[in-house]
Scaffold this active site. Structure first.
Site, mmCIF file in Angstrom:
data_model
loop_
_atom_site.group_PDB
_atom_site.id
_atom_site.type_symbol
_atom_site.label_atom_id
_atom_site.label_comp_id
_atom_site.label_asym_id
_atom_site.label_seq_id
_atom_site.Cartn_x
_atom_site.Cartn_y
_atom_site.Cartn_z
ATOM 1 N N ASP A 2 -9.864 -3.971 -5.745
ATOM 2 C CA ASP A 2 -9.312 -2.997 -4.797
ATOM 3 C C ASP A 2 -9.905 -1.631 -5.116
ATOM 4 O OD1 ASP A 2 -7.742 -1.216 -3.303
ATOM 5 O OD2 ASP A 2 -5.926 -2.414 -3.557
ATOM 6 N N HIS A 39 -8.367 -4.515 -1.272
ATOM 7 C CA HIS A 39 -7.121 -3.971 -0.737
ATOM 8 C C HIS A 39 -6.652 -4.748 0.498
ATOM 9 C CE1 HIS A 39 -4.178 -0.717 -0.732
ATOM 10 N NE2 HIS A 39 -4.304 -0.609 0.580
ATOM 11 N N SER A 94 0.831 -1.200 0.000
ATOM 12 C CA SER A 94 0.000 0.000 0.000
ATOM 13 C C SER A 94 0.869 1.255 0.000
ATOM 14 C CB SER A 94 -0.964 -0.051 1.186
ATOM 15 O OG SER A 94 -1.948 0.949 1.103
#
Length: 427
Positions: free
Chosen positions: A336, A368, A234
């Protein structure tokens, strides 16, 4: 090498001890001085006891270590509280971030059975070395996860965790560290300053120092200095990519002397990252990471281009620097909605156009948090974990043979709780 898109899955659920305070040579001297004060004897007697009883000494060491951990936790709690108050001044009152915060709290509660088990391993396992200092700045610490089998040098992963550049913390990598260590891989989870304690340039500097530490000290922990891998997830994927490019620019003569080399990194794995901030700033704003605070994190709108790896590699003036980059593998879930998967797709294309060896792996139906949290907590076969390990162990016949008979990871959270947490996840 052309970027390879590999769709995966169908989206179905399915610190060191203290030295001994005395020594054998000291004992006769202490016995020859009966005139020592009572206070001196009170100090000396436990010392002699600790020499004669290794169990008492170990117990004392553990108590001192526990006190240090408690003191460190208290200091970090105080710092976190102060930084939270500063952050709230930036956020103000907004329904998006408030609802995201409440959803995050509910999400954490639902997955708490798994987090407790991982936390127990993190604090109690002898294979975890917590808060190893790698630099002089606040939060210049890393956690080490060591395999139990140390009969030969092990591959090493330097991991930069996510957290929206605001709530990142090294312990977020505890589950990945535990799983990789169980498969014979050393993992170093690098902490770094978050906003508002630091901005993006501080985060990149911290990550670079952490990677430098891993590269120079890996052998001392049983790691193979020729098999060091960089992993980011991320926001951590963005920071790690920026760090790689920044290091390549230094090595190509664009900046200061380097303390480590990109040639020491065998490959980079980017998990669910965003690499073009110019495209993502409005998307983040719509999801509660308001434009004003995001620009503060990134040091202003004029810095968005500089800290967008996808944009940087397309600059013809940095083509030589791009050629120094190691092979890059990008992983992303196709469902995501925190960072859309096209962020990895366009970055992989930009890397390929710059002559960098790049590969893209997409996971159908994965969000995600599926790849990094829900799937590992679910147990069984973990596609992302297996894909990473297959690259790290490629060419190692012994490790591959062990992988073939490795037990599936056990479930840590009931399925209905995972499914409910997935639905309310704010990410």
């Amino acid at each position: 090498m052309q970027s390879e898109i590999v769709p995966r899955g169908d989206g179905s659920s399915g610190e060191g001890s203290s030295a001994s305070p005395g020594s054998p040579e000291e004992t006769p001297f202490l016995r020859r001085v009966p005139s020592e004060s009572r206070r001196r004897r009170a100090v000396s007697e436990p010392t002699l006891s600790s020499l004669s009883s290794p169990f008492a000494f170990e117990s004392n060491s553990r108590r001192r270590s526990f006190r240090r951990d408690v003191g460190h936790a208290a200091a970090e709690t105080f710092l976190l509280t102060r930084l939270t108050l500063i952050l709230l001044r930036y956020l103000g009152v907004g329904y998006r971030w408030i609802t995201r915060f409440l959803a995050l709290a509910c999400y954490a509660i639902l997955l708490m059975p798994g987090f407790i088990q991982v936390g127990y391993h993190y604090f109690c396992s002898s294979q975890v070395r917590r808060s190893v200092v790698y630099g002089e700045q606040p939060r210049n610490r890393l956690d080490l996860y060591l395999p139990t089998n140390t009969d030969q040098l092990k591959p090493v992963v330097a991991f930069v965790t996510g957290g929206a550049w605001i709530i990142g913390y090294k312990a977020w990598g505890a589950l990945l560290g535990k799983q990789l260590a169980e498969r014979g891989i050393i993992v170093a989870c690098i902490d770094y300053r978050n906003f508002p304690q630091g901005t993006i340039s501080d985060m990149v500097k911290d990550a670079s120092q952490g990677i430098s530490f891993v590269c120079s000290k890996a052998a001392g922990y049983g790691g193979d200095p020729n098999r060091i891998y960089l992993v980011g997830q991320s926001a951590g994927a963005h920071i790690a990519a920026c760090t790689l490019l920044d290091q390549a620019l230094k090595e190509s003569g664009e900046g200061e002397d380097a303390t480590w080399s990109v040639s020491q990194i065998k490959a980079y794995f980017g998990i669910s990252g965003g690499y073009n901030l110019l495209k993502l700033v409005d998307h983040f704003h719509s999801r509660g990471l308001y434009r004003s605070i995001f620009l503060s994190v990134m040091e202003g709108e004029e810095s968005l281009r500089r800290y967008s790896p996808e944009v940087v590699v397309q600059d013809p003036y940095v083509r030589h620097a791009a050629s120094l980059l190691p092979p890059i593998i990008l992983f992303h879930g196709m469902s995501d909605y925190s960072i859309p998967c096209d962020a990895s797709e366009t970055f992989a294309e930009a890397l390929r156009n710059a002559g960098v060896e790049a590969k893209l792996v997409l996971y159908k139906g994965k969000t995600h948090t599926d790849l990094f949290i829900q799937d590992p907590l679910r147990g069984g076969k973990d596609e992302l974990l297996e894909d990473i390990i297959s690259v790290i162990h490629a060419g190692d016949t012994v490790a591959l043979a062990e992988d073939a008979v490795a037990r599936p990871t056990r479930r840590l959270v009931p399925e209905f709780m995972i499914q409910l947490a997935r639905k309310i996840s704010p990410f």
